[in-house]
Design a protein around this motif. Sequence first.
Motif, mmCIF file in Angstrom:
data_model
loop_
_atom_site.group_PDB
_atom_site.id
_atom_site.type_symbol
_atom_site.label_atom_id
_atom_site.label_comp_id
_atom_site.label_asym_id
_atom_site.label_seq_id
_atom_site.Cartn_x
_atom_site.Cartn_y
_atom_site.Cartn_z
ATOM 1 N N HIS A 42 0.845 -1.197 0.000
ATOM 2 C CA HIS A 42 0.000 0.000 0.000
ATOM 3 C C HIS A 42 0.874 1.236 0.000
ATOM 4 N N LEU A 43 0.807 2.002 -1.094
ATOM 5 C CA LEU A 43 1.575 3.239 -1.249
ATOM 6 C C LEU A 43 0.611 4.401 -1.314
ATOM 7 N N TRP A 44 0.988 5.514 -0.661
ATOM 8 C CA TRP A 44 0.128 6.698 -0.703
ATOM 9 C C TRP A 44 0.964 7.960 -0.637
ATOM 10 N N LYS A 45 0.997 8.702 -1.749
ATOM 11 C CA LYS A 45 1.693 9.991 -1.833
ATOM 12 C C LYS A 45 3.158 9.885 -1.410
ATOM 13 N N GLY A 46 3.801 8.779 -1.778
ATOM 14 C CA GLY A 46 5.200 8.582 -1.444
ATOM 15 C C GLY A 46 5.441 7.852 -0.145
ATOM 16 N N ILE A 47 4.390 7.612 0.626
ATOM 17 C CA ILE A 47 4.509 6.910 1.904
ATOM 18 C C ILE A 47 4.269 5.415 1.682
ATOM 19 N N VAL A 49 2.773 2.772 3.268
ATOM 20 C CA VAL A 49 1.859 2.550 4.382
ATOM 21 C C VAL A 49 1.925 1.103 4.850
ATOM 22 N N SER A 50 1.983 0.177 3.901
ATOM 23 C CA SER A 50 2.107 -1.244 4.231
ATOM 24 C C SER A 50 3.045 -1.890 3.229
ATOM 25 N N ASP A 51 3.980 -2.693 3.737
ATOM 26 C CA ASP A 51 4.928 -3.374 2.864
ATOM 27 C C ASP A 51 4.535 -4.822 2.593
ATOM 28 N N ASP A 81 1.533 -10.647 8.346
ATOM 29 C CA ASP A 81 2.229 -9.804 9.309
ATOM 30 C C ASP A 81 3.491 -9.217 8.695
ATOM 31 N N ASN A 82 3.890 -8.060 9.219
ATOM 32 C CA ASN A 82 5.138 -7.421 8.819
ATOM 33 C C ASN A 82 5.936 -7.116 10.075
ATOM 34 N N ASN A 83 6.938 -7.953 10.357
ATOM 35 C CA ASN A 83 7.748 -7.811 11.577
ATOM 36 C C ASN A 83 6.883 -7.803 12.836
ATOM 37 N N GLY A 84 5.875 -8.677 12.839
ATOM 38 C CA GLY A 84 5.023 -8.811 14.024
ATOM 39 C C GLY A 84 3.864 -7.844 14.077
#
Length: 259
Positions: A42-47, A49-51, A81-84
């Motif tokens: 999930h990408l938003w305006k360069g952020i 948000v979720s990998d 999960d992403n690193n817990g």
Amino acid sequence: MKKIIALLTTTIFTIISYGQETNNLDKVLDRFDFNLELKSNHLWKGIIVSDVPIAAVDLNYSLDRNKNLKIGVWGGMGLSDNNGEHYHEINYYINYGTKRYGIGIWDVFNSTGREKGDPNNDIWNYDRKDTGHRLDLRGYVVFAENFPLRLDLVSSFFGEDRKENKDRDQKFSTNVELSYPIIDNEKINVNLFCGGAFPLNGGQSHFYGNEKHDFDIVNVGFKAAKDIPVLGYKLPVSATVMWNPSNKEARVQIATSLF
């Protein structure tokens, strides 16, 4: 904030009451809509948000016959999960939009990684100094049909966009982005985009970049989209390549809308 919640609640009950009449039920149902997106991240305006892969649902109701004015709920959840940590986000919005312009207010609440019992993990907490909500004013304009350069603006004005001072004043982090379709035909669409960010309330940080400068280029890249035939159905698929020069990050995303 209580007034906003009360307004949304009143609107929902008005819709339900209106739909109780048989003659109006079809009109109410015709204005309800929802869709499901699957994304590799999930990408938003360069952020970023979720990998991890996510599922995103948008449930909305049109307040006018032309379906330009809508209230809705957008929600996203991580599929792993992403690193817990497990990505969870729920947003409320009211938005007016056409092909040429639009404006809306979004209430963003991302509870990923927050501890139970913390004030910023309380969905009902709208205290400006410790709420986990963030309110955005969002708008866009397309300059002309024969010159479809699009300008997007997002400016945060309440909540989780605060300075680290005694009064925790708002930064008013603002993102301005230009995009343009360099290819637009029946086979494929390709858009270029470039966005920058800055705080309106002074200081030298905003949440889109590395928090070291008062202005940063935070979102540069392109997005390609096309329909892929699957079992007689045209499945809309997009691929996005994004660089955030401020954070020195880059990502590729693949996404599809199932319905």
